[in-house]
Design a protein around this motif. Structure first.
Motif, mmCIF file in Angstrom:
data_model
loop_
_atom_site.group_PDB
_atom_site.id
_atom_site.type_symbol
_atom_site.label_atom_id
_atom_site.label_comp_id
_atom_site.label_asym_id
_atom_site.label_seq_id
_atom_site.Cartn_x
_atom_site.Cartn_y
_atom_site.Cartn_z
ATOM 1 N N UNK A 91 0.826 -1.205 0.000
ATOM 2 C CA UNK A 91 0.000 0.000 0.000
ATOM 3 C C UNK A 91 0.865 1.263 0.000
ATOM 4 N N UNK A 92 0.576 2.162 -0.943
ATOM 5 C CA UNK A 92 1.432 3.332 -1.173
ATOM 6 C C UNK A 92 1.075 4.441 -0.187
ATOM 7 N N UNK A 339 -7.530 5.146 -4.113
ATOM 8 C CA UNK A 339 -6.417 6.061 -4.377
ATOM 9 C C UNK A 339 -5.954 6.686 -3.065
ATOM 10 N N UNK A 340 -4.661 6.870 -2.930
ATOM 11 C CA UNK A 340 -4.122 7.415 -1.683
ATOM 12 C C UNK A 340 -3.177 8.573 -1.959
ATOM 13 N N UNK A 353 -1.009 6.863 -6.154
ATOM 14 C CA UNK A 353 -0.727 5.538 -5.625
ATOM 15 C C UNK A 353 -1.984 4.925 -5.055
ATOM 16 N N UNK A 354 -2.050 3.595 -5.047
ATOM 17 C CA UNK A 354 -3.228 2.902 -4.546
ATOM 18 C C UNK A 354 -2.931 2.197 -3.224
ATOM 19 N N UNK A 355 -4.022 1.861 -2.523
ATOM 20 C CA UNK A 355 -3.930 1.093 -1.272
ATOM 21 C C UNK A 355 -4.980 -0.019 -1.297
ATOM 22 N N UNK A 358 -5.029 -2.802 1.286
ATOM 23 C CA UNK A 358 -5.444 -2.404 2.631
ATOM 24 C C UNK A 358 -6.933 -2.061 2.595
ATOM 25 N N UNK A 359 -7.760 -3.084 2.520
ATOM 26 C CA UNK A 359 -9.205 -2.879 2.583
ATOM 27 C C UNK A 359 -9.909 -2.785 1.262
ATOM 28 N N UNK A 360 -9.204 -2.956 0.148
ATOM 29 C CA UNK A 360 -9.839 -2.880 -1.155
ATOM 30 C C UNK A 360 -10.024 -4.252 -1.781
ATOM 31 N N UNK A 361 -10.178 -4.262 -3.085
ATOM 32 C CA UNK A 361 -10.300 -5.490 -3.848
ATOM 33 C C UNK A 361 -9.148 -5.518 -4.856
ATOM 34 N N UNK A 362 -7.971 -5.949 -4.422
ATOM 35 C CA UNK A 362 -6.788 -5.850 -5.281
ATOM 36 C C UNK A 362 -6.864 -6.751 -6.508
ATOM 37 N N UNK A 363 -6.327 -6.239 -7.614
ATOM 38 C CA UNK A 363 -6.114 -7.040 -8.813
ATOM 39 C C UNK A 363 -4.708 -7.625 -8.719
#
Length: 383
Positions: A91-92, A339-340, A353-355, A358-363
């Motif tokens: 996570x960025x 987005x972070x 950068x994305x996160x 940390x709580x998302x639905x990562x690809x």
């Protein structure tokens, strides 16, 4: 006759090209003011120039590619989206774009790693800063030294088991504290960094979960690169520029007007503050739905705010008095997920950068760093 016509046409073309080049006056010492004056405007979407090196220029924000068609889905760490610069990161927490505009330093919030990224090149580990990522902390701020070309120094905002602090990172050296002892708590330990137009460091600190934050918590600080209070702060000898922050997500400075903005998650709502010395006035913009405001970018007639919970980029357009005009836009909704971090590049592009881990639905290619062309600015006054 034909030669004279061709020479005249060439001269006219050269004049048009020169007219399209923007020039900026030298910045002097910052003069804090509540009224914004002299704000310019972007005349329309800029043409993204071909970079001097192989990485391709980014297409406009909100588009999936030059053709406008969605690129194929990522396979592992390979992401065919032309706007994606780096993949398979943690996570960025923050991004700092280098002077060449095609390379950036990326901070991972929970690992403390700082990596050098560039499209088409494997991320390179620069250093690892020891962090304690509990309570929303970790490595959440990163900026280049005001004289980075000469000294190659970085400044980071980090959480340790004892406190939150600003550290300086020199090439091939471990981090050294610049400003330590910022209170930490069970929540709201994240902070943000920016470089003011006079070369001072701006440091946004969380309230450490305390509604009446003690010491340097819940403040916007203004210090020099040695950690001492900058001249011109409201109280001489104090690093505090403004008070009233809770859980700041980003600081952004308009390079033309020098207006400074800070995003904050203020409990019952998310807010955007126009910074003034002393207690912060009522927010310039509020989000009662609390979309999770994070990093931001400011330029004449444009403020773009990364949103974590809403997984989008929110765009506002202030006029020359700092009053928002027109209808806000929400871009990139769901395109890259949560987005972070946000950082402007010298060439005017916006890095995000994305996160999602940390709580998302990562690809498969998350977390990612993206490089886009921001929408055009505005800022015309209403009649």
């Amino acid at each position: 006759m034909g030669g004279r016509v061709r020479r005249a046409a060439a001269a006219a073309l050269l004049g048009l090209l020169l007219a399209g080049c923007a020039t900026f006056p030298d910045e002097g010492p910052r003069q804090w003011r509540e009224q914004l004056q002299g704000m310019g405007e972007l005349g329309g979407p800029p043409v993204v120039p071909d970079p001097p090196t192989p990485p391709p220029a980014a297409p406009p924000g909100g588009q999936a590619g030059q053709s406008g068609q969605a690129p194929p889905p990522p396979t592992g760490c390979t992401d065919p989206d032309p706007q994606v610069v780096a993949t398979c990161l943690g996570p960025v927490g923050a991004i700092a774009v280098l002077p060449d505009s095609v390379t950036a330093l990326v901070a991972e919030r929970t690992t403390g790693r700082i990596l050098r990224v560039r499209r088409g090149v494997e991320p390179e580990l620069v250093t690892t800063v020891p962090v304690d990522a509990t309570g929303g902390g970790g490595l959440t701020g990163l900026v280049l030294s005001p004289s980075y070309i000469e000294d190659q120094l970085l400044y980071a905002y980090v959480t340790t088991p004892q406190d939150n602090r600003v550290v300086r990172i020199a090439p091939r050296e471990g981090p050294k504290p610049v400003l330590a002892g910022i209170p930490r708590g069970t929540t709201n330990n994240a902070g943000a960094l920016a470089v003011d137009v006079d070369g001072s460091l701006l440091v946004a600190t969380g309230d450490a979960g305390n509604p009446q934050p003690p010491g340097l918590a819940g403040k916007l600080l203004r210090i020099n690169t040695l950690g001492r209070p900058s001249s011109g702060n409201p109280v001489p000898g104090s690093p505090v520029l403004s008070t009233g922050l809770h859980s700041p997500g980003g600081i952004c400075i308009d390079p033309v007007t020098t207006a400074t903005w800070v995003t904050d998650r203020a409990g019952t709502q998310d807010v955007l503050h126009l910074v003034v010395p002393g207690p912060l006035p009522p927010p310039a913009w509020t989000w009662p739905d609390r979309p999770g405001v994070a990093g931001c970018m400011a330029q004449p007639g444009l403020i773009a705010v990364a949103q974590t919970g809403a997984a989008s980029l929110f765009v506002l357009r202030p006029n020359e008095r700092g009053v928002f005009t027109g209808t806000p836009e929400t871009l990139l909704t769901g395109t890259y997920g949560r987005l972070s971090a946000a950082a402007p590049a010298p060439d005017g592009l916006l890095w995000l950068g994305t996160v999602n881990k940390a709580g998302g639905q990562p690809v498969p290619s998350d977390d990612r760093v993206i490089r886009i062309q921001p929408p055009a600015g505005g800022g015309q006054s209403r009649a």
